[in-house]
Scaffold this motif. Structure first.
Motif, PDB file in Angstrom:
ATOM      1  N   PRO A   1       1.516  -1.185  -6.937  1.00 49.90           N
ATOM      2  CA  PRO A   1       3.139  -1.728  -7.043  1.00 49.90           C
ATOM      3  C   PRO A   1       3.204  -2.298  -5.781  1.00 49.90           C
ATOM      4  N   CYS A   2       4.180  -3.713  -5.985  1.00 50.45           N
ATOM      5  CA  CYS A   2       4.390  -4.380  -4.741  1.00 50.45           C
ATOM      6  C   CYS A   2       5.290  -4.009  -3.766  1.00 50.45           C
ATOM      7  N   GLY A   3       5.252  -4.201  -2.604  1.00 54.01           N
ATOM      8  CA  GLY A   3       6.274  -3.916  -1.447  1.00 54.01           C
ATOM      9  C   GLY A   3       5.879  -2.397  -1.149  1.00 54.01           C
ATOM     10  N   SER A   4       4.645  -1.815  -1.372  1.00 54.14           N
ATOM     11  CA  SER A   4       4.477  -0.402  -1.029  1.00 54.14           C
ATOM     12  C   SER A   4       3.140  -0.317   0.157  1.00 54.14           C
ATOM     13  N   VAL A   5       3.083   0.768   0.892  1.00 53.18           N
ATOM     14  CA  VAL A   5       2.164   0.879   1.890  1.00 53.18           C
ATOM     15  C   VAL A   5       1.219   1.982   1.267  1.00 53.18           C
ATOM     16  N   PHE A   6      -0.009   1.694   1.528  1.00 52.71           N
ATOM     17  CA  PHE A   6      -1.104   2.631   1.170  1.00 52.71           C
ATOM     18  C   PHE A   6      -2.223   2.534   2.405  1.00 52.71           C
ATOM     19  N   SER A   7      -2.663   3.786   2.110  1.00 50.77           N
ATOM     20  CA  SER A   7      -3.933   4.141   3.079  1.00 50.77           C
ATOM     21  C   SER A   7      -5.412   4.077   2.313  1.00 50.77           C
ATOM     22  N   VAL A   8      -6.354   3.387   2.467  1.00 49.06           N
ATOM     23  CA  VAL A   8      -7.278   2.985   1.600  1.00 49.06           C
ATOM     24  C   VAL A   8      -8.355   3.569   2.252  1.00 49.06           C
ATOM     25  N   SER A   9      -9.309   4.527   1.700  1.00 49.78           N
ATOM     26  CA  SER A   9     -10.364   4.866   2.059  1.00 49.78           C
ATOM     27  C   SER A   9     -11.675   5.082   0.917  1.00 49.78           C
ATOM     28  N   ALA A  10     -12.906   5.325   1.475  1.00 46.90           N
ATOM     29  CA  ALA A  10     -13.815   5.364   0.399  1.00 46.90           C
ATOM     30  C   ALA A  10     -14.970   6.478   0.489  1.00 46.90           C
ATOM     31  N   VAL A  11     -15.469   7.084  -0.470  1.00 44.50           N
ATOM     32  CA  VAL A  11     -16.456   8.083  -0.329  1.00 44.50           C
ATOM     33  C   VAL A  11     -17.728   7.768  -1.222  1.00 44.50           C
TER      34      VAL A  11
END
Length: 734
Positions: free
Chosen positions: A599-609
């Motif tokens: 969704p636009c206009g949203s804040v995310f925290s991106v991580s990888a495993v």
């Protein structure tokens, strides 16, 4: 009479089921009973809107009598009905009445009144802690509540019928006694009281027998007592009873029979000569010493059996064999006792004492006892190699041959016969062996010497396996092994060593290298024998290393690409974007992947495993991401000529294409404006319908986004054409 009683029982059973709050149907008006006595019912009701007053009636059932009536204004919601018939079922009804006398609502219940108040015939005390009460039975009463009051304190007890007793009272104390009758409906008011005083407490005796023919009795002062009476006689009833009255607190009885049980009774009396509680105590006199002591010695076991003629009233006998500073003892209730573990090469003086609850007799004349030679000494145990024990000892005089007994802690015993001073035995790991050596000659077996124990090295755990593996941690579990008090787990990767010591059968090896194969060994350890170093090892690989996110790019309105450094072999990577809007993932075996439909206009925290067959890595450091303010604002509908509608909006920042959708019961419509315009026209739209309108951004790649807010409009008709366009409301995005 029987038929009437049966109906009454059924009715009372029905009433017991109906004693809860009764609510008038469809009005919410209710009545409840919160206390009941013989002639009173205390009730409360709920307020009713518009009520000016409340009328309460109580009508007795199955008896001749008039209904009782009471009125209350609209302020209280509690009331009491008085002058009712005891032990009678009443129908209780509450009516809410308005100013004009009209009944607005009513509620009713049925309630059994308590039985009539009983009357006490007499109350008296026979024991210092209780008062007994007698009264005439009350019709309908199922039980009675007795109350004894002393000042501010009182004690209550429930009894079924007369007479009844209140216990737990204080001695020599005046109490006020009342009684109430009880049935399933409630309890009556208390009866007129009667006073009764408890009798004196019994003196508490302290009794002893200082000699075989006397008993001393003493006691403490008793409240309100002016004198005491103490009697003594044989408990078997033989002989005569001796009784003494005294104002003192001790007496001595003499010329008694030794070892004989006597019964002592004592009570106090008050100034009126009324006796209090009895105290009974049984005391035995001390015994005479036994006679004709005989000693039989067993040279093979270094044991001596001592026997004697019993004496009257003895509970048990103590036998003592002393030699210098050494003493051996045995105790028995029979007429013989065996002394074990006598020292070799010693002369003992043996005597017997009789004992009972009163004390001990004088010792008998001593009897002399001589023992046999000593057992072998200087026993040593060696484990030449795992599985083989060697036992050796010193030679002894007069020893023809030796027997070595080896008993393991699981109960298995083996032995060795030899004329030498050494024997060999097979052994197992994790066992404790108890070893004793005996010397033999023609006279028999030597006494038992030192019993030594030897513990072999603990067994090795062989079934250990990993139950949890991460990038830097391996959790190992195994089954307990015999003889192990602690375990050491060692992980070796060819460069370094990681250790874990614990008493539990689980170990967590941390601070390991990710994506690395370790050689893991579990060693067992005991404090006595140390570590078993012959344990085998297993190979375990740690989980992959954590990826490092290098960059994140937004390819379109709802698509991002995540790039990372791939530092593991044969690994699957999972990237997660987490925010208030939800959770999105993508998976790849390379070093990048794309997450769509964000969704636009949203804040995310991106991580990888990273994930391999060994397990899952720790997550990478989180990288913040904010997608681009893409849904339009100010969406409105305007009427065009004939049957046309114009949808207008304010575009968000940037060059974004939009698509407009209208959903109604008469049809759905879609229009896409020319690039750069912020409106779109729909022609030939049916009027007289409600439409849901949504303006959605259209990415350059992919389909249009469907998460923008929706608005609802009513499109009325003016003749056969579109009339007014009315805004109806807004819905959140689905």
């Amino acid at each position: 009479m029987c038929s009437g009683k049966g109906k009454s029982s059924v009715l009372i059973g029905f009433i017991l089921i109906s004693l809860e709050m009764i609510v008038s149907a469809n009005t919410g008006f209710s009545i409840s009973i919160y206390n009941v006595t013989s002639r009173n019912i205390y009730l409360r009701w709920s307020k009713f809107s518009g009520a000016f007053s409340y009328r309460i009636t109580a009508t007795p059932m199955n008896t001749v009598g008039h209904p009782l009536l009471a009125h209350f204004n609209d302020v209280p919601v509690i009331g009491v009905l008085t002058l009712l018939t005891p032990n009678t079922v009443h129908t209780v009804k509450v009516e809410a009445i308005d100013k004009n006398g009209i009944i607005l609502a009513e509620a009713q219940t049925m309630q059994l009144t308590a039985p009539e108040i009983p009357a006490i015939d007499q109350a008296y005390s026979k024991l210092s802690n209780s008062i007994t009460v007698e009264w005439a039975a009350v019709p309908g009463a199922t039980s009675y509540l007795l109350t004894a009051q002393d000042g501010e304190s009182f004690i209550e007890t429930i009894v079924i019928n007369s007479p009844g007793t209140v216990t737990g009272l204080k001695a020599a104390t005046l109490y006020k006694i009342t009684i109430r009758s009880i049935n399933s409906g409630g309890r009556s008011l208390p009866s007129p009281s009667k006073k009764a005083k408890t009798v004196l407490a019994a003196p508490v005796l302290s009794v002893s027998s200082p000699s075989y023919d006397s008993i001393v009795v003493s006691w403490g002062a008793v409240y309100m007592a002016v004198g005491f009476s103490v009697s003594i006689m044989r408990s078997d009833g033989l002989g005569s009873m001796t009784k003494e009255n005294t104002t003192h607190t001790s007496l001595v009885f003499t010329s008694l029979d030794p070892g004989t049980l006597y019964t002592i009774k004592a009570h106090a009396w008050n100034v009126n000569g009324i006796p209090g509680d009895d105290f009974t105590y049984n005391q035995i006199t001390s015994p005479h010493a036994p006679s004709d002591v005989q000693v039989a010695f067993d040279s093979g076991t270094l044991r001596a059996t001592v026997s004697w003629i019993p004496t009257e009233g003895t509970l048990n006998y103590s036998v003592t064999a002393s030699s210098g500073t050494s003493k051996l003892n045995c105790s028995t209730s029979s007429t013989s006792c065996t002394l074990s573990s006598l020292q070799c090469g010693s002369e003992y003086s043996v005597y017997v004492i009789a004992n009972n609850g009163a004390g001990s007799s004088k010792p008998t004349d001593a009897v002399s006892l001589k023992t046999v030679p000593c057992a072998p000494g200087s026993i040593t145990i060696e484990e030449d190699n795992p599985g083989k024990l060697s036992v050796s000892w010193s030679n002894v005089d007069l020893g023809d041959y030796y027997v070595v007994f080896v008993k393991s802690d699981d109960g298995l015993e083996v032995h060795c016969n030899t004329s030498h001073t050494q024997c060999h035995f097979q052994s197992d790991c994790g066992f404790t062996y108890f070893i004793s050596v005996f010397a033999y000659n023609k006279a028999g077996q030597s006494p038992l010497g030192d019993v030594l124990n030897y513990t072999t090295a603990p067994c090795c755990p062989s079934d250990f396996y990993p139950v949890f593996v991460s990038s830097d941690t391996v959790e190992i579990v195994w089954s307990p092994v015999r003889g192990a008090e602690m375990y050491e787990t060692k992980a070796v990767d060819g460069v370094g060593v990681v250790l874990c010591n614990d008493t539990a059968t689980i170990c967590i090896l941390s601070a390991l290298q990710c994506n690395t194969q370790y050689n893991i060994t579990v060693y067992s350890y005991s404090e006595i024998r140390g570590s078993n170093t012959s344990c085998v090892s297993k190979y375990v690989a740690t989980a992959p290393c954590s990826p490092e996110i290098k960059s994140i790019s937004q390819d379109d309105l709802s698509i991002i690409s995540v790039h990372w450094q791939a530092n593991n072999d044969e690994t699957i990577y999972t990237v997660t974007a987490r925010g208030e809007a939800g959770l999105w993932r993508c998976t790849s075996s390379g070093n990048s992947c794309s997450i769509t439909d964000l969704p636009c206009g949203s804040v995310f925290s991106v991580s990888a495993v990273a994930i391999t067959t060994a397990g899952q890595s720790l997550p990478s450091y989180s990288v913040p991401l904010e997608t681009g303010a893409c849904c339009p604002s100010g969406v409105k509908l305007y009427r065009l000529r004939n049957n046309g509608i114009r949808i207008y909006w304010r575009a968000s920042a940037g060059l974004i294409k939009y698509s407009t959708d209208l959903y109604g019961s008469k049809g759905n419509f879609t229009c896409t404006p020319t690039s750069g315009l912020s409106y779109c026209d729909v022609t030939e739209i049916p009027c007289g319908d409600v439409y849901t309108v949504v303006v959605s951004p259209v990415p350059e790649k992919g389909s249009k986004l469907t998460f923008c807010p929706k608005k609802i409009y009513s499109v009325t008709c003016s003749g056969s054409s579109v009339g007014m366009v009315i805004y109806r409301g807004k819905r959140s995005p689905e």
